[in-house]
Scaffold this motif. Structure first.
Motif, PDB file in Angstrom:
ATOM      1  N   ALA A 191       0.617  15.814  84.723  1.00  0.00           N
ATOM      2  CA  ALA A 191       1.428  15.211  83.668  1.00  0.00           C
ATOM      3  C   ALA A 191       2.798  14.799  84.208  1.00  0.00           C
ATOM      4  O   ALA A 191       3.329  13.741  83.834  1.00  0.00           O
ATOM      5  CB  ALA A 191       1.593  16.198  82.506  1.00  0.00           C
ATOM      6  N   LYS A 192       3.357  15.605  85.090  1.00  0.00           N
ATOM      7  CA  LYS A 192       4.656  15.294  85.673  1.00  0.00           C
ATOM      8  C   LYS A 192       4.586  14.044  86.538  1.00  0.00           C
ATOM      9  O   LYS A 192       5.438  13.154  86.421  1.00  0.00           O
ATOM     10  CB  LYS A 192       5.146  16.492  86.507  1.00  0.00           C
ATOM     11  N   VAL A 193       3.576  13.948  87.413  1.00  0.00           N
ATOM     12  CA  VAL A 193       3.540  12.818  88.349  1.00  0.00           C
ATOM     13  C   VAL A 193       3.106  11.521  87.672  1.00  0.00           C
ATOM     14  O   VAL A 193       3.299  10.435  88.230  1.00  0.00           O
ATOM     15  CB  VAL A 193       2.620  13.107  89.557  1.00  0.00           C
ATOM     16  N   THR A 194       2.525  11.621  86.477  1.00  0.00           N
ATOM     17  CA  THR A 194       2.143  10.404  85.757  1.00  0.00           C
ATOM     18  C   THR A 194       3.027  10.155  84.535  1.00  0.00           C
ATOM     19  O   THR A 194       2.692   9.352  83.667  1.00  0.00           O
ATOM     20  CB  THR A 194       0.664  10.478  85.314  1.00  0.00           C
ATOM     21  N   GLU A 195       4.161  10.820  84.504  1.00  0.00           N
ATOM     22  CA  GLU A 195       5.068  10.713  83.358  1.00  0.00           C
ATOM     23  C   GLU A 195       5.470   9.274  83.074  1.00  0.00           C
ATOM     24  O   GLU A 195       5.597   8.857  81.916  1.00  0.00           O
ATOM     25  CB  GLU A 195       6.309  11.571  83.625  1.00  0.00           C
ATOM     26  N   HIS A 196       5.685   8.489  84.121  1.00  0.00           N
ATOM     27  CA  HIS A 196       6.128   7.106  83.951  1.00  0.00           C
ATOM     28  C   HIS A 196       5.031   6.094  84.256  1.00  0.00           C
ATOM     29  O   HIS A 196       5.313   4.897  84.375  1.00  0.00           O
ATOM     30  CB  HIS A 196       7.347   6.843  84.838  1.00  0.00           C
ATOM     31  N   VAL A 197       3.817   6.562  84.368  1.00  0.00           N
ATOM     32  CA  VAL A 197       2.668   5.664  84.524  1.00  0.00           C
ATOM     33  C   VAL A 197       2.284   5.155  83.137  1.00  0.00           C
ATOM     34  O   VAL A 197       2.114   5.963  82.216  1.00  0.00           O
ATOM     35  CB  VAL A 197       1.483   6.403  85.178  1.00  0.00           C
ATOM     36  N   PRO A 198       2.165   3.842  82.940  1.00  0.00           N
ATOM     37  CA  PRO A 198       1.886   3.332  81.593  1.00  0.00           C
ATOM     38  C   PRO A 198       0.685   3.977  80.907  1.00  0.00           C
ATOM     39  O   PRO A 198       0.752   4.262  79.695  1.00  0.00           O
ATOM     40  CB  PRO A 198       1.663   1.833  81.835  1.00  0.00           C
ATOM     41  N   HIS A 217       2.298   0.618  89.556  1.00  0.00           N
ATOM     42  CA  HIS A 217       2.941  -0.306  90.483  1.00  0.00           C
ATOM     43  C   HIS A 217       3.848  -1.319  89.795  1.00  0.00           C
ATOM     44  O   HIS A 217       4.708  -1.921  90.429  1.00  0.00           O
ATOM     45  CB  HIS A 217       1.882  -1.064  91.285  1.00  0.00           C
ATOM     46  N   MET A 218       3.662  -1.521  88.491  1.00  0.00           N
ATOM     47  CA  MET A 218       4.446  -2.567  87.810  1.00  0.00           C
ATOM     48  C   MET A 218       5.671  -2.015  87.095  1.00  0.00           C
ATOM     49  O   MET A 218       6.447  -2.774  86.502  1.00  0.00           O
ATOM     50  CB  MET A 218       3.564  -3.302  86.799  1.00  0.00           C
ATOM     51  N   VAL A 219       5.869  -0.704  87.144  1.00  0.00           N
ATOM     52  CA  VAL A 219       6.997  -0.100  86.435  1.00  0.00           C
ATOM     53  C   VAL A 219       8.307  -0.446  87.134  1.00  0.00           C
ATOM     54  O   VAL A 219       8.448  -0.283  88.351  1.00  0.00           O
ATOM     55  CB  VAL A 219       6.818   1.428  86.348  1.00  0.00           C
ATOM     56  N   ASP A 220       9.256  -0.929  86.365  1.00  0.00           N
ATOM     57  CA  ASP A 220      10.592  -1.272  86.872  1.00  0.00           C
ATOM     58  C   ASP A 220      11.446  -0.002  86.849  1.00  0.00           C
ATOM     59  O   ASP A 220      11.914   0.435  85.798  1.00  0.00           O
ATOM     60  CB  ASP A 220      11.195  -2.354  85.984  1.00  0.00           C
ATOM     61  N   LEU A 221      11.625   0.604  88.028  1.00  0.00           N
ATOM     62  CA  LEU A 221      12.307   1.908  88.090  1.00  0.00           C
ATOM     63  C   LEU A 221      13.697   1.916  87.469  1.00  0.00           C
ATOM     64  O   LEU A 221      14.054   2.875  86.781  1.00  0.00           O
ATOM     65  CB  LEU A 221      12.366   2.376  89.554  1.00  0.00           C
ATOM     66  N   PRO A 222      14.520   0.870  87.667  1.00  0.00           N
ATOM     67  CA  PRO A 222      15.865   0.926  87.075  1.00  0.00           C
ATOM     68  C   PRO A 222      15.895   0.943  85.548  1.00  0.00           C
ATOM     69  O   PRO A 222      16.948   1.234  84.968  1.00  0.00           O
ATOM     70  CB  PRO A 222      16.535  -0.350  87.615  1.00  0.00           C
ATOM     71  N   THR A 223      14.769   0.638  84.897  1.00  0.00           N
ATOM     72  CA  THR A 223      14.782   0.615  83.429  1.00  0.00           C
ATOM     73  C   THR A 223      14.118   1.851  82.814  1.00  0.00           C
ATOM     74  O   THR A 223      13.995   1.941  81.590  1.00  0.00           O
ATOM     75  CB  THR A 223      14.056  -0.636  82.891  1.00  0.00           C
ATOM     76  N   ILE A 224      13.702   2.804  83.646  1.00  0.00           N
ATOM     77  CA  ILE A 224      13.021   3.990  83.098  1.00  0.00           C
ATOM     78  C   ILE A 224      13.894   4.720  82.089  1.00  0.00           C
ATOM     79  O   ILE A 224      13.402   5.273  81.100  1.00  0.00           O
ATOM     80  CB  ILE A 224      12.591   4.926  84.244  1.00  0.00           C
ATOM     81  N   SER A 225      15.197   4.741  82.317  1.00  0.00           N
ATOM     82  CA  SER A 225      16.103   5.428  81.386  1.00  0.00           C
ATOM     83  C   SER A 225      16.032   4.855  79.967  1.00  0.00           C
ATOM     84  O   SER A 225      16.400   5.528  79.003  1.00  0.00           O
ATOM     85  CB  SER A 225      17.540   5.353  81.894  1.00  0.00           C
ATOM     86  N   PHE A 226      15.563   3.608  79.842  1.00  0.00           N
ATOM     87  CA  PHE A 226      15.485   2.991  78.522  1.00  0.00           C
ATOM     88  C   PHE A 226      14.196   3.335  77.776  1.00  0.00           C
ATOM     89  O   PHE A 226      14.008   2.901  76.646  1.00  0.00           O
ATOM     90  CB  PHE A 226      15.598   1.459  78.663  1.00  0.00           C
ATOM     91  N   ASP A 227      13.317   4.126  78.411  1.00  0.00           N
ATOM     92  CA  ASP A 227      12.089   4.514  77.736  1.00  0.00           C
ATOM     93  C   ASP A 227      12.383   5.219  76.407  1.00  0.00           C
ATOM     94  O   ASP A 227      11.629   5.090  75.434  1.00  0.00           O
ATOM     95  CB  ASP A 227      11.247   5.445  78.630  1.00  0.00           C
ATOM     96  N   ALA A 228      13.446   5.986  76.395  1.00  0.00           N
ATOM     97  CA  ALA A 228      13.777   6.737  75.184  1.00  0.00           C
ATOM     98  C   ALA A 228      14.105   5.831  74.011  1.00  0.00           C
ATOM     99  O   ALA A 228      14.047   6.255  72.852  1.00  0.00           O
ATOM    100  CB  ALA A 228      14.954   7.668  75.467  1.00  0.00           C
ATOM    101  N   LEU A 229      14.451   4.573  74.277  1.00  0.00           N
ATOM    102  CA  LEU A 229      14.812   3.651  73.216  1.00  0.00           C
ATOM    103  C   LEU A 229      13.606   2.912  72.663  1.00  0.00           C
ATOM    104  O   LEU A 229      13.739   2.231  71.637  1.00  0.00           O
ATOM    105  CB  LEU A 229      15.821   2.633  73.731  1.00  0.00           C
ATOM    106  N   SER A 230      12.464   3.039  73.315  1.00  0.00           N
ATOM    107  CA  SER A 230      11.315   2.229  72.893  1.00  0.00           C
ATOM    108  C   SER A 230      10.294   3.082  72.135  1.00  0.00           C
ATOM    109  O   SER A 230      10.383   4.292  72.064  1.00  0.00           O
ATOM    110  CB  SER A 230      10.636   1.623  74.130  1.00  0.00           C
TER     111      SER A 230
END
Length: 262
Positions: free
Chosen positions: A205-212, A249-262
């Motif tokens: 779960a941790k390593v796929t936290e930001h996987v769509p 592979h398509m995740v834009d790393l600099p925008t991960i912080s904005f996940d909380a807003l979506s």
């Protein structure tokens, strides 16, 4: 026409074993190869395949396995270059011996297997699937040898597709992300120990936290991708790199912080 014959390196466990099961169901006669004969024999008995022990880093051993396949079946139609591993350190921490071991495991294995198989594949207008990795298009921390080897596999795939397309041979690469295999499970155990996580499920779960798609793949899902690339439905695809990583592979790393807003 007799059933097609497929050879799988690293076929005793993980993605290789899942691919063997899928290809056997699809009507292939399957040859499993790898250095450890015991898991190969177990897998072969389960799915009705043939086990031929071989070290894919050794030219004579590879030739013996390919020759043994031709002696038994008289043809070879598909190859899955799946053997790999090793290379988990930074450049500074990688000595010459470990560097050579990393490239042997992740690149030379595929090169030598394909080199030995291509004359017969040119005769049968066969197919090759090369297992690279998400590490073939991106870089993780402290995996220099692994990353370089997996990147190079994509170049090897393109070179073979370019040179042997005129013989009807199709060659494609697959880049899986996290897949629930013994190798990945061991990495999850290390992560649990380092981060105080409770169990592999928490680590995955941790390593796929930001996987769509939010999860790792099961080996059978990658096997389905392999079956597609080795089968007739991909008849006009060659030299391609198919990423099967849940969208990582398509995740834009600099925008991960904005996940909380979506």
């Amino acid at each position: 026409m007799s059933s097609p014959v497929a050879m799988i390196s690293g076929g005793g466990t993980g993605i290789g074993l899942a691919a063997a099961r899928r290809l056997a169901r699809d009507g292939y006669r399957v040859v499993l190869t790898g250095r450890r004969i015991d898991p190969l024999n177990v897998a072969a008995e389960q799915i009705g395949a043939v086990a031929l022990a071989g070290d894919m880093t050794d030219t004579a051993s590879v030739q013996e396995v390919v020759g043994g396949t031709l002696d038994r079946f008289g043809r070879l139609d598909a190859v899955l270059a799946n053997a790999g591993g090793h290379g988990f350190s930074t450049v500074v921490d990688t000595d010459d011996e470990f560097w050579a071991t990393s490239l042997d495991a992740n690149l030379t294995t595929a090169f030598k297997l394909c080199r030995a198989a291509l004359p017969e594949l040119s005769r049968t207008r066969g197919r090759i699937a090369v297992i690279s990795s998400l590490a073939g298009i991106a870089a993780g921390p402290s995996v220099a040898g692994y990353t370089v080897g997996k990147h190079a596999l994509i170049g090897l795939t393109r070179s073979m597709a370019r040179d042997y397309g005129k013989h009807g041979v199709r060659v494609n690469a697959i880049c899986p992300g996290w897949v629930r295999t013994d190798m990945a499970n061991a990495e999850m155990d290390e992560l649990c120990a380092a981060m105080g996580l409770e169990g592999r499920s928490a680590a995955y779960a941790k390593v796929t936290e930001h996987v769509p798609l939010g999860r790792p793949a099961d080996p059978e899902e990658i096997a389905g991708t392999i079956a597609f690339l080795l089968g007739p439905d991909s008849s006009y695809i060659t030299g391609a790199t198919l990423v099967a990583d849940g969208g990582a592979h398509m995740v834009d790393l600099p925008t991960i912080s904005f996940d909380a807003l979506s």
